[in-house]
Design a protein around this motif. Structure first.
Motif, mmCIF file in Angstrom:
data_model
loop_
_atom_site.group_PDB
_atom_site.id
_atom_site.type_symbol
_atom_site.label_atom_id
_atom_site.label_comp_id
_atom_site.label_asym_id
_atom_site.label_seq_id
_atom_site.Cartn_x
_atom_site.Cartn_y
_atom_site.Cartn_z
ATOM 1 N N LYS A 14 0.817 -1.221 0.000
ATOM 2 C CA LYS A 14 0.000 0.000 0.000
ATOM 3 C C LYS A 14 0.846 1.264 0.000
ATOM 4 O O LYS A 14 0.426 2.290 -0.527
ATOM 5 N N LYS A 15 2.041 1.198 0.559
ATOM 6 C CA LYS A 15 2.931 2.358 0.604
ATOM 7 C C LYS A 15 3.443 2.737 -0.786
ATOM 8 O O LYS A 15 3.894 3.856 -0.989
ATOM 9 N N GLN A 18 -1.036 3.758 -5.624
ATOM 10 C CA GLN A 18 -1.991 4.848 -5.466
ATOM 11 C C GLN A 18 -2.954 4.546 -4.306
ATOM 12 O O GLN A 18 -3.377 3.408 -4.109
ATOM 13 N N LYS A 19 -3.294 5.573 -3.559
ATOM 14 C CA LYS A 19 -4.066 5.422 -2.330
ATOM 15 C C LYS A 19 -5.382 4.687 -2.527
ATOM 16 O O LYS A 19 -5.694 3.749 -1.789
ATOM 17 N N ASP A 20 -6.182 5.089 -3.525
ATOM 18 C CA ASP A 20 -7.493 4.446 -3.667
ATOM 19 C C ASP A 20 -7.367 2.987 -4.104
ATOM 20 O O ASP A 20 -8.152 2.135 -3.692
ATOM 21 N N GLY A 22 -4.846 1.005 -3.209
ATOM 22 C CA GLY A 22 -4.436 0.325 -1.981
ATOM 23 C C GLY A 22 -5.604 0.083 -1.049
ATOM 24 O O GLY A 22 -5.728 -1.001 -0.453
ATOM 25 N N GLU A 23 -6.478 1.069 -0.916
ATOM 26 C CA GLU A 23 -7.656 0.901 -0.070
ATOM 27 C C GLU A 23 -8.586 -0.171 -0.624
ATOM 28 O O GLU A 23 -9.156 -0.965 0.126
#
Length: 105
Positions: A14-15, A18-20, A22-23
């Motif tokens: 996740k690091k 892209q944030k979305d 990873g979520e």
């Protein structure tokens, strides 16, 4: 190609993505945990090798996966805030393995 079999692998990945996306992968992992766990805590839960979540990173990996249509169970597009994810179910050892690739808008 990256394989996710446990929560620590997912959190490390996740690091780097892209944030979305990873979520979304985290939601998918927790769904698998709810479905497959045998009473262990989520931080102890490990997917079997044929159940590992697969993140396809190169176009060739996706093409290779699609080259054997008899193994493909489903393919669906998921639209996130900033990206589009292709979610593919592949028949493995009488189970479905989930594979993902992200295309940024």
């Amino acid at each position: 190609m990256k394989k996710i079999r446990c929560l620590s692998e997912l959190l490390e990945l996740k690091k780097k993505i892209q944030k979305d996306f990873g979520e979304y992968l985290e939601e998918e992992f927790y769904g698998l945990y709810e479905y497959l766990n045998t009473g262990e805590r989520v931080d102890e839960f490990v997917l079997a090798p044929y159940q590992a979540m697969i993140l396809l990173e190169e176009k060739g990996e996706l093409n290779k996966l699609k080259s054997n249509p008899l193994e493909l169970e489903f393919q669906e597009e998921v639209n996130l805030k900033n990206s589009r994810v292709l979610r593919i179910g592949v028949l493995r050892a009488e189970d479905i393995q989930l594979c993902y690739t992200s295309e940024y808008k």
